[in-house]
Design a protein around this motif. Structure first.
Motif, PDB file in Angstrom:
ATOM      1  N   VAL A  84      -6.000   7.223  -1.163  1.00  0.00           N
ATOM      2  CA  VAL A  84      -6.412   8.619  -1.044  1.00  0.00           C
ATOM      3  C   VAL A  84      -5.398   9.371  -0.189  1.00  0.00           C
ATOM      4  O   VAL A  84      -4.946   8.871   0.851  1.00  0.00           O
ATOM      5  CB  VAL A  84      -7.814   8.707  -0.417  1.00  0.00           C
ATOM      6  CG1 VAL A  84      -8.280  10.160  -0.347  1.00  0.00           C
ATOM      7  CG2 VAL A  84      -8.800   7.876  -1.200  1.00  0.00           C
ATOM      8  N   GLY A  85      -5.039  10.571  -0.614  1.00  0.00           N
ATOM      9  CA  GLY A  85      -4.105  11.382   0.152  1.00  0.00           C
ATOM     10  C   GLY A  85      -4.751  12.012   1.369  1.00  0.00           C
ATOM     11  O   GLY A  85      -5.955  12.267   1.397  1.00  0.00           O
ATOM     12  N   PHE A  86      -3.941  12.286   2.390  1.00  0.00           N
ATOM     13  CA  PHE A  86      -4.426  12.898   3.621  1.00  0.00           C
ATOM     14  C   PHE A  86      -4.140  14.397   3.607  1.00  0.00           C
ATOM     15  O   PHE A  86      -3.330  14.883   2.814  1.00  0.00           O
ATOM     16  CB  PHE A  86      -3.759  12.257   4.845  1.00  0.00           C
ATOM     17  CG  PHE A  86      -3.972  10.776   4.929  1.00  0.00           C
ATOM     18  CD1 PHE A  86      -5.235  10.235   4.909  1.00  0.00           C
ATOM     19  CD2 PHE A  86      -2.888   9.905   5.018  1.00  0.00           C
ATOM     20  CE1 PHE A  86      -5.436   8.870   4.981  1.00  0.00           C
ATOM     21  CE2 PHE A  86      -3.065   8.541   5.093  1.00  0.00           C
ATOM     22  CZ  PHE A  86      -4.347   8.018   5.070  1.00  0.00           C
ATOM     23  N   MET A  87      -4.792  15.111   4.519  1.00  0.00           N
ATOM     24  CA  MET A  87      -4.563  16.549   4.683  1.00  0.00           C
ATOM     25  C   MET A  87      -4.849  16.929   6.125  1.00  0.00           C
ATOM     26  O   MET A  87      -5.782  16.404   6.744  1.00  0.00           O
ATOM     27  CB  MET A  87      -5.436  17.366   3.727  1.00  0.00           C
ATOM     28  CG  MET A  87      -5.318  18.877   3.939  1.00  0.00           C
ATOM     29  SD  MET A  87      -6.146  19.874   2.693  1.00  0.00           S
ATOM     30  CE  MET A  87      -4.907  19.866   1.405  1.00  0.00           C
ATOM     31  N   SER A  88      -4.051  17.847   6.642  1.00  0.00           N
ATOM     32  CA  SER A  88      -4.204  18.269   8.034  1.00  0.00           C
ATOM     33  C   SER A  88      -5.340  19.277   8.174  1.00  0.00           C
ATOM     34  O   SER A  88      -5.874  19.792   7.184  1.00  0.00           O
ATOM     35  CB  SER A  88      -2.901  18.898   8.537  1.00  0.00           C
ATOM     36  OG  SER A  88      -2.572  20.042   7.774  1.00  0.00           O
TER      37      SER A  88
ATOM     38  N   ALA B 274       0.845  -1.190   0.000  1.00  0.00           N
ATOM     39  CA  ALA B 274       0.000   0.000   0.000  1.00  0.00           C
ATOM     40  C   ALA B 274       0.885   1.246   0.000  1.00  0.00           C
ATOM     41  O   ALA B 274       1.813   1.354   0.798  1.00  0.00           O
ATOM     42  CB  ALA B 274      -0.913   0.010   1.221  1.00  0.00           C
ATOM     43  N   VAL B 275       0.590   2.171  -0.895  1.00  0.00           N
ATOM     44  CA  VAL B 275       1.344   3.422  -1.012  1.00  0.00           C
ATOM     45  C   VAL B 275       0.461   4.537  -0.449  1.00  0.00           C
ATOM     46  O   VAL B 275      -0.600   4.841  -1.003  1.00  0.00           O
ATOM     47  CB  VAL B 275       1.729   3.714  -2.474  1.00  0.00           C
ATOM     48  CG1 VAL B 275       2.554   4.991  -2.565  1.00  0.00           C
ATOM     49  CG2 VAL B 275       2.511   2.540  -3.059  1.00  0.00           C
ATOM     50  N   VAL B 276       0.895   5.131   0.661  1.00  0.00           N
ATOM     51  CA  VAL B 276       0.111   6.153   1.345  1.00  0.00           C
ATOM     52  C   VAL B 276       0.955   7.423   1.459  1.00  0.00           C
ATOM     53  O   VAL B 276       2.156   7.422   1.183  1.00  0.00           O
ATOM     54  CB  VAL B 276      -0.333   5.677   2.746  1.00  0.00           C
ATOM     55  CG1 VAL B 276      -1.111   4.377   2.663  1.00  0.00           C
ATOM     56  CG2 VAL B 276       0.876   5.500   3.657  1.00  0.00           C
ATOM     57  N   GLY B 277       0.290   8.509   1.882  1.00  0.00           N
ATOM     58  CA  GLY B 277       1.012   9.760   2.074  1.00  0.00           C
ATOM     59  C   GLY B 277       0.088  10.955   2.037  1.00  0.00           C
ATOM     60  O   GLY B 277      -1.128  10.833   1.811  1.00  0.00           O
ATOM     61  N   TYR B 278       0.674  12.115   2.267  1.00  0.00           N
ATOM     62  CA  TYR B 278      -0.048  13.379   2.218  1.00  0.00           C
ATOM     63  C   TYR B 278      -0.505  13.629   0.793  1.00  0.00           C
ATOM     64  O   TYR B 278       0.097  13.114  -0.175  1.00  0.00           O
ATOM     65  CB  TYR B 278       0.858  14.510   2.693  1.00  0.00           C
ATOM     66  CG  TYR B 278       0.138  15.695   3.298  1.00  0.00           C
ATOM     67  CD1 TYR B 278      -0.323  15.657   4.606  1.00  0.00           C
ATOM     68  CD2 TYR B 278      -0.056  16.861   2.571  1.00  0.00           C
ATOM     69  CE1 TYR B 278      -0.961  16.752   5.172  1.00  0.00           C
ATOM     70  CE2 TYR B 278      -0.692  17.955   3.118  1.00  0.00           C
ATOM     71  CZ  TYR B 278      -1.146  17.895   4.422  1.00  0.00           C
ATOM     72  OH  TYR B 278      -1.783  18.981   4.970  1.00  0.00           O
ATOM     73  N   THR B 279      -1.537  14.403   0.623  1.00  0.00           N
ATOM     74  CA  THR B 279      -2.028  14.685  -0.712  1.00  0.00           C
ATOM     75  C   THR B 279      -0.965  15.403  -1.546  1.00  0.00           C
ATOM     76  O   THR B 279      -0.245  16.270  -1.054  1.00  0.00           O
ATOM     77  CB  THR B 279      -3.321  15.522  -0.658  1.00  0.00           C
ATOM     78  OG1 THR B 279      -3.780  15.777  -1.990  1.00  0.00           O
ATOM     79  CG2 THR B 279      -3.092  16.844   0.057  1.00  0.00           C
TER      80      THR B 279
END
Length: 526
Positions: free
Chosen positions: A352-356, A299-304
């Protein structure tokens, strides 16, 4: 009664009896055209039932299922709901209209009083991210962007009286120069009282980060699955605004849900949960199928906008992937086949990218697809090294992953263990060599320039072998025999060399799991 009337009535009753069977293919075709995952596969189920000759009560059940699915498709395009959502979030489905936006980035002057934002995140960086959000929407332009120091983010007026006068003058100036149409306060969520007060003062629609992100998600949601999840993410915000409105007794200010509107929201939420549960079950079946086929999952994850899709394209050499330099460009979790240096086939999952500074509930609506990341064998955490806040972004993604793992495990802290995580610093071609030095075991790569990928692939391979219990072995088999064909089919063959002691045999270097090795022994080592 004449014979002609009797014959007409007989034909009419016969027609009514067979109508459900005749109309089922048409309904299936219409449902498939709408494209909701989970409904599409039921077409073959309907046809199989008809071919098998199972009628009676089963036909009635299929008829009710088809009708309910068609109704579930229609509720996504509901004008009555759009009116409620527009009143709460100031969003619209018509994103083609041009917007001139004034961005206000509020921040607490004293770091000791900051609760949500990390201490090492500067207001300038937050303002840059807010500007990038607006630029992600077509025909939306930034008329002006400025940061505003505050003593607290919880005041009803949000800004002080002196600052309100300054902002009113700025808004009046921008109305004449740039035809200002919207005000974006870059705060996670504004309370109903704050939003109504600011709209009354500035006489402009006011949006917060939640509203803007929902507008971007609506734009980028192309598949039916993504549309379902975005629609589900809208409802908590609308309910929170309505609850805040009733608590503050501001019914006279124009926003109060009627009983009909509340029923519309409840019905929509019930249908969305049913559809998302169907999506979740379908993804569970897909995971079980991949598990049966023994494919390792990365799984490839990370910030948007950290470069997740670009990295997968570089690792898989898949030309169909088209990365975009946009926030929340990827909303669907997609699978892409790749091959490790040992010739072991793996599946890379784009997420899906994350965001603070956004409520966790927004991303919890995507848990049906993020489960693939939580249940993977290895997680690759991609980080944008060129971003000034990459350290804060890394902390935010790690905290979100722990929260999602806890939710996927059903609140069981002992079962919420994350898979092994490989940290990757991307976009190293945009920073100096001094900035790339790090004491952490991090891979420095550039997905666009395709540098630093070989050590990363070696690390992924080692983590996959450890997590899945695979081993590298040398096996002596007859040349051209069934053993050789079986290993090529069921294991990853790294290399094949001739046996120096016996020319009729080959030395095969393979990567094989213990279960597959046991199968080989039972079949060939009697």
């Amino acid at each position: 009664m004449s014979a002609l009337r009797i014959l007409a009535r007989f034909v009419s009753t016969r027609t009514l009896r067979i109508r459900p069977i005749l109309e089922i293919p048409a309904r299936c075709k219409y449902t498939q055209h709408q494209g909701v995952k989970g409904i599409r596969n039921r077409k073959s189920f309907f046809e199989a039932q008809i071919q098998a000759g199972q009628q009676g009560e089963e036909d009635a059940d299929l008829e009710r299922t088809a009708n309910s699915d068609l109704a579930d498709m229609r509720f996504l395009d509901d004008r009555a709901y759009d009116e409620v959502a527009g009143g709460a979030m100031r969003i619209t489905r018509d994103i083609a209209s041009s917007q001139q936006v004034l961005i206000l980035q509020p921040y607490v002057k004293w770091a000791a009083k900051r609760q949500n934002a990390p201490v090492d995140v500067r207001p300038e960086d937050q303002l840059a991210e807010a500007t990038a959000l607006i630029h992600s929407l077509p025909n939306w332009q930034v008329a002006r962007a400025l940061k505003v120091p505050l003593e607290s983010l919880e005041k009803k007026t949000l800004f002080g009286s002196g600052k309100l006068v300054e902002l009113k003058e700025l808004v009046a100036e921008l109305r004449q120069e740039r035809h200002l149409t919207c005000l974006f306060v870059s705060k996670g969520t504004l309370s109903f009282a704050q939003k109504r007060f600011l709209e009354a003062e500035f006489r402009l629609p006011v949006m917060d980060r939640y509203s803007v992100v929902i507008q971007i998600l609506r734009l980028h949601a192309t598949s039916a699955e993504a549309k379902l999840q975005v629609a589900m993410a809208e409802l908590p915000y609308i309910w929170a605004q309505a609850k805040d409105a009733s608590v503050t007794q501001t019914r006279r200010q124009g926003y109060a849900l009627t009983d009909l509107q509340k029923e519309i929201l409840r019905t929509r939420e019930r249908k969305l949960r049913a559809e998302l549960d169907r999506v979740r079950r379908q993804r569970q079946l897909l995971r079980q199928k991949r598990k049966q086929q023994n494919y390792p999952i990365v799984a490839v994850v990370g910030y948007t906008n950290a470069g997740k899709t670009s990295l997968i394209k570089a690792l898989t050499v898949e030309d169909a992937l088209q990365p975009r330099n946009q926030l929340f460009a990827t909303l669907d979790v997609t699978a892409h086949a790749g091959c490790l240096p040992c010739n072991l086939e793996v599946i890379y999952m784009d997420t899906v990218g994350f965001m603070s500074d956004l409520p966790t509930g927004l991303f919890e609506c995507f848990v049906a697809t993020l489960e693939d990341a939580m249940l993977a064998d290895v997680i690759v955490h991609v980080q944008d090294l060129s971003h000034p806040c990459h350290a804060a972004q890394r902390s935010h993604v790690e905290a979100t992953l722990r929260s999602l793992a806890f939710n996927v495990a059903g609140g069981d802290s002992t079962a919420s263990q994350l898979p092994p995580i490989i940290n990757v610093y991307n976009k190293c071609d945009l920073v100096s060599q001094e900035a790339q030095s790090s004491a952490d075991p991090v891979h420095h790569i550039s997905a666009r320039a395709q540098t630093g990928l070989e050590p990363l692939l070696d690390d992924i391979e080692q983590q996959i072998l450890t997590a899945t219990g695979r081993r590298k072995l040398q096996m002596r088999v007859p040349s051209g025999g069934p053993e050789m064909a079986w290993l090529y089919k069921n294991a990853a063959v790294v290399e094949t060399t001739a046996d120096a002691e016996n020319p009729e045999r080959l030395m095969m270097h393979v990567v094989i799991s213990q279960r597959t090795l046991d199968q080989f022994k039972r079949q060939f080592c009697r």
